[in-house]
Design a protein around this motif. Structure first.
Motif, mmCIF file in Angstrom:
data_model
loop_
_atom_site.group_PDB
_atom_site.id
_atom_site.type_symbol
_atom_site.label_atom_id
_atom_site.label_comp_id
_atom_site.label_asym_id
_atom_site.label_seq_id
_atom_site.Cartn_x
_atom_site.Cartn_y
_atom_site.Cartn_z
ATOM 1 N N VAL A 15 3.586 -2.398 -1.821
ATOM 2 C CA VAL A 15 2.365 -3.108 -1.498
ATOM 3 C C VAL A 15 1.882 -3.801 -2.399
ATOM 4 C CG1 VAL A 15 0.032 -2.889 -0.431
ATOM 5 C CG2 VAL A 15 1.917 -1.597 0.497
ATOM 6 N N GLN A 60 6.978 -2.920 5.816
ATOM 7 C CA GLN A 60 6.200 -1.417 5.122
ATOM 8 C C GLN A 60 4.647 -2.042 4.917
ATOM 9 O OE1 GLN A 60 8.152 -0.820 1.429
ATOM 10 N NE2 GLN A 60 10.127 -0.543 2.303
ATOM 11 N N GLY A 76 5.638 8.026 -0.684
ATOM 12 C CA GLY A 76 4.285 7.633 -0.753
ATOM 13 C C GLY A 76 3.951 6.481 -2.151
ATOM 14 N N LEU A 82 6.128 3.301 -1.521
ATOM 15 C CA LEU A 82 5.564 2.658 -0.770
ATOM 16 C C LEU A 82 4.168 1.679 -1.528
ATOM 17 C CD1 LEU A 82 5.052 1.201 2.062
ATOM 18 C CD2 LEU A 82 3.778 3.326 2.610
ATOM 19 N N SER A 83 3.522 2.584 -1.969
ATOM 20 C CA SER A 83 2.323 1.948 -2.819
ATOM 21 C C SER A 83 2.772 0.912 -3.893
ATOM 22 C CB SER A 83 1.487 3.054 -3.762
ATOM 23 O OG SER A 83 0.978 4.079 -2.674
ATOM 24 N N VAL A 122 1.509 0.146 6.986
ATOM 25 C CA VAL A 122 0.308 0.554 6.303
ATOM 26 C C VAL A 122 -0.997 -0.078 7.039
ATOM 27 C CG1 VAL A 122 -1.149 0.505 4.063
ATOM 28 C CG2 VAL A 122 1.411 0.753 3.940
ATOM 29 N N ARG A 182 -8.910 -0.386 -0.952
ATOM 30 C CA ARG A 182 -8.661 1.048 -1.131
ATOM 31 C C ARG A 182 -9.821 1.752 -1.391
ATOM 32 N NH1 ARG A 182 -4.757 -2.330 -2.819
ATOM 33 N NH2 ARG A 182 -2.640 -1.988 -2.469
ATOM 34 N N PHE A 193 -1.382 5.228 3.557
ATOM 35 C CA PHE A 193 -0.238 5.136 2.732
ATOM 36 C C PHE A 193 0.565 6.276 3.134
ATOM 37 C CE2 PHE A 193 -2.325 1.917 0.200
ATOM 38 C CZ PHE A 193 -1.259 1.181 -0.138
ATOM 39 N N ALA A 247 4.034 6.008 4.986
ATOM 40 C CA ALA A 247 5.395 6.416 4.207
ATOM 41 C C ALA A 247 6.048 7.612 4.965
ATOM 42 C CB ALA A 247 4.982 7.174 3.005
#
Length: 301
Positions: A36, A8, A29, A32-33, A12, A50, A18, A22
């Protein structure tokens, strides 16, 4: 840290987004955040810089991404190799070969195995008498053998490939060289180069029986274990020999081969441990299952 987290992370890193990552991974989403973030906590440093518009790898992230790609590639390769081995399509097979088959038959067997199973590695010991091959099969030093039957050892399975007659090997210029009428009986006063009498050689036994049927016992001038050496001694004029027809594949200067009537035939066979359940051995035997070496052999002879 799980493998899915690493995959994953790479998604990204590749998309630098993201949302798109995703969507490609078919996950939410926010999930996935979180993944990470957990990965960054495990590593102990930010992997992405970011902003409101984009996501970029940090310097640590770029190094980490490169290492992760390498690790995952090696893992995928290991999985693939293990799968091939489990399916019998890869691995190492140890093969023993009797002397006269080392030159004519072995190349055809190898080509056919490699055509069907290109990832299989064959390690080959040549010029092995049948008793030595049978012993090596029994104690696990060989997985497959090209040998002469019969095999006087329990626990060895075999499949006969073909039978072939004994033929006469003469030094160039010998009195029988070019004589189409020569018979085994004509050889009774000749000096013979033979395989050793005390090793249980299948071919030597066939030579002795062929001569006995003609009324004599061969006079052993020299005894050697290797077919190539045997023929070299014939070429040197140190005697004659009776050898399987496949030995004529050894095109040695100074040796002429002559067909004889009423010689005993010897069988060439594939042999293996009957209890060996290796997928690799099964696939190799399958690849050779329809093999008919007779035509190739006759062409070579």
């Amino acid at each position: 840290m799980e493998l899915r987290h690493l995959r994953q992370f790479l998604a990204v890193a590749q998309t630098e987004h993201f949302g798109r990552a995703a969507d490609g991974l078919h996950i939410a989403g926010p999930a996935l955040s979180r993944t990470v973030r957990q990965l960054e906590d495990s590593v102990g440093t930010p992997l992405f810089a970011r902003t409101t518009r984009q996501v970029e790898l940090t310097e640590a992230g770029r190094v980490f991404a490169g290492e992760v790609r390498r690790i995952l590639a090696e893992l995928d390769g290991a999985v693939g190799r293990a799968r091939l081995i489990g399916q019998g399509a890869s691995g190492v097979l140890r093969v023993g070969v009797t002397g006269s088959a080392s030159y004519g038959v072995l190349p055809r067997v190898v080509r056919r195995v490699k055509a069907a199973l290109p990832d299989v590695e064959l390690t080959i010991d040549t010029e092995m008498l049948t008793p030595l091959q049978a012993a090596a099969l029994t104690d696990g030093r060989l997985d497959l053998a090209l040998l002469r039957t019969p095999v006087a050892v329990e626990g060895i399975a075999h499949r006969v490939l073909f039978a072939e007659p004994l033929i006469l090997a003469l030094p160039q210029g010998h009195r029988f060289d070019g004589d189409p009428e020569v018979t085994v009986a004509d050889l009774q006063d000749e000096a013979f180069v033979t395989y050793p009498a005390d090793t249980g050689s299948v071919v030597d036994g066939a030579v002795v029986r062929t001569c006995a049927a003609a009324g004599f016992t061969p006079r052993r001038a020299h005894q050697v274990s290797q077919t190539s050496t045997l023929l070299a001694l014939v070429a040197a004029g140190l005697g004659i020999a009776l050898v399987p027809r496949t030995a004529s594949s050894i095109q040695l200067p100074g040796v002429h081969f002559v067909d004889l009537p009423a010689t005993e035939s010897v069988e060439l066979a594939l042999a293996w441990r009957a209890a060996d359940d290796s997928p690799l051995l099964a696939r190799v035997l399958e690849a050779l299952g329809g093999t008919d070496l007779t035509d190739d052999r006759e062409t070579a002879a």
